[in-house]
Enzyme design. Sequence first.
Site, PDB file in Angstrom:
ATOM      1  N   GLY A   1     -28.064 -23.635  64.231  1.00  0.00           N
ATOM      2  CA  GLY A   1     -27.861 -24.649  63.197  1.00  0.00           C
ATOM      3  C   GLY A   1     -27.964 -24.065  61.803  1.00  0.00           C
ATOM      4  O   GLY A   1     -27.644 -22.893  61.570  1.00  0.00           O
ATOM      5  N   ASP A   2     -28.424 -24.874  60.872  1.00  0.00           N
ATOM      6  CA  ASP A   2     -28.522 -24.438  59.480  1.00  0.00           C
ATOM      7  C   ASP A   2     -29.770 -23.605  59.199  1.00  0.00           C
ATOM      8  O   ASP A   2     -29.802 -22.828  58.241  1.00  0.00           O
ATOM      9  CB  ASP A   2     -28.545 -25.669  58.560  1.00  0.00           C
ATOM     10  CG  ASP A   2     -29.745 -26.569  58.860  1.00  0.00           C
ATOM     11  OD1 ASP A   2     -29.998 -26.840  60.066  1.00  0.00           O
ATOM     12  OD2 ASP A   2     -30.427 -27.000  57.919  1.00  0.00           O
TER      13      ASP A   2
ATOM     14  N   THR B   1     -34.150 -29.870  56.663  1.00  0.00           N
ATOM     15  CA  THR B   1     -34.313 -30.300  58.053  1.00  0.00           C
ATOM     16  C   THR B   1     -33.403 -31.483  58.337  1.00  0.00           C
ATOM     17  O   THR B   1     -33.270 -32.378  57.509  1.00  0.00           O
ATOM     18  CB  THR B   1     -35.771 -30.679  58.373  1.00  0.00           C
ATOM     19  OG1 THR B   1     -35.812 -31.265  59.687  1.00  0.00           O
ATOM     20  CG2 THR B   1     -36.354 -31.662  57.370  1.00  0.00           C
ATOM     21  N   GLY B   2     -32.764 -31.445  59.488  1.00  0.00           N
ATOM     22  CA  GLY B   2     -31.847 -32.524  59.856  1.00  0.00           C
ATOM     23  C   GLY B   2     -30.796 -31.993  60.801  1.00  0.00           C
ATOM     24  O   GLY B   2     -30.947 -30.897  61.348  1.00  0.00           O
TER      25      GLY B   2
ATOM     26  N   GLY C   1     -28.248 -29.939  61.872  1.00  0.00           N
ATOM     27  CA  GLY C   1     -27.849 -28.683  61.253  1.00  0.00           C
ATOM     28  C   GLY C   1     -26.364 -28.545  60.973  1.00  0.00           C
ATOM     29  O   GLY C   1     -25.975 -27.941  59.972  1.00  0.00           O
TER      30      GLY C   1
ATOM     31  N   ARG D   1     -26.135 -21.943  70.477  1.00  0.00           N
ATOM     32  CA  ARG D   1     -25.960 -22.824  69.314  1.00  0.00           C
ATOM     33  C   ARG D   1     -26.976 -22.459  68.224  1.00  0.00           C
ATOM     34  O   ARG D   1     -28.167 -22.327  68.483  1.00  0.00           O
ATOM     35  CB  ARG D   1     -26.128 -24.277  69.732  1.00  0.00           C
ATOM     36  CG  ARG D   1     -25.964 -25.280  68.583  1.00  0.00           C
ATOM     37  CD  ARG D   1     -27.278 -25.599  67.905  1.00  0.00           C
ATOM     38  NE  ARG D   1     -27.148 -26.615  66.865  1.00  0.00           N
ATOM     39  CZ  ARG D   1     -28.103 -26.918  66.009  1.00  0.00           C
ATOM     40  NH1 ARG D   1     -29.258 -26.289  66.049  1.00  0.00           N
ATOM     41  NH2 ARG D   1     -27.927 -27.835  65.091  1.00  0.00           N
TER      42      ARG D   1
ATOM     43  N   THR E   1     -37.876 -29.308  63.006  1.00  0.00           N
ATOM     44  CA  THR E   1     -37.954 -28.027  62.289  1.00  0.00           C
ATOM     45  C   THR E   1     -39.256 -28.023  61.497  1.00  0.00           C
ATOM     46  O   THR E   1     -39.844 -29.075  61.273  1.00  0.00           O
ATOM     47  CB  THR E   1     -36.742 -27.915  61.324  1.00  0.00           C
ATOM     48  OG1 THR E   1     -35.557 -27.776  62.074  1.00  0.00           O
ATOM     49  CG2 THR E   1     -36.844 -26.737  60.376  1.00  0.00           C
TER      50      THR E   1
END
Length: 292
Positions: free
Chosen positions: A191-192, A211-212, A214, A189, A161
């Site tokens: 994510g966050d 970032t990671g 999600g 899909r 990200t």
Amino acid sequence: MSHAQARIALALHGGAGPIRNPDTSREEALLAEVCTRGRERLRAGAAALDVVVEAVAALEDAGLFIAGRGASPNRNGVWELDASVMDGASRRAGAVGALVGFQSPIAVARGVMERTPHVLLVGAGARAFAEREGFATVADPAAYYTPSVPTAPGDGLVHGTVGAVARDAEGRLAAATSTGGLLGKTPGRIGDSPIIGAGTWADERVAVSCTGQGEYFLRAAVAADVSARIRYGRYDLARAAFGALDDMHRQGGDGGLIAVDAAGRVALPYTSQGMRRAWLDPDGTVRAATFQ
Ligand code: ASP
């Protein structure tokens, strides 16, 4: 204007996903360059909102990170990208999820914020909006995208990200995040990163970009939790940022975040192997690092 009011702050990240190549000098050089440009814009009086969107657009365009040009396609070979932006002073926000066919998801996210009454548009609706508003399209995905990380079967959870947070000379805070998400992800899909409160947050106290993995950031509402810890727990920025990240980490996830507070302090914690990042020291010096 007092010194405290004039204090600018800026931090960028290029993701905290698995780092296969320990030589991250190219990524760090690019992050430092974009950070230097952002510093000059903030010194010239630019708004935090403009600076974070410009920085994320430059990182999307670089092709070095899993976002924008550097993103990888989903399992069906389609580039579905996510992005969000939030302006702390006004609490306005805009986001896109699973957007197909546009060069700069962060530009479209800002468009959602400024040209619609909505916060989040996804899929076909996001695409129709971006088309109608004339955002730059990707005519030939195979030629345009230069995946920064090749997708290999069995990759597991490889992801990345880009993000930016800033405090401008008037004390306004803003955050922006853009991603290609997980490599080889399931179509649809999200994510966050495009979810306000999970991957991105900005208010009058703090601006955060995460970032990671999600799914874990979604379940811990990490970005908004940093602000809640400052507001209700009266934590300082470093403790609030670490606490919110640790709550996510305790549930099994990994990643990092960048945050700036109203006083212009910066926090850059991560629980992963590393986080590609650049930031301004209090004296305005540009720093970049991945590990340590
Ligand atoms: N948080 C992003 C996502 O889950 C990926 C990342 O930050 O590496 O889509």
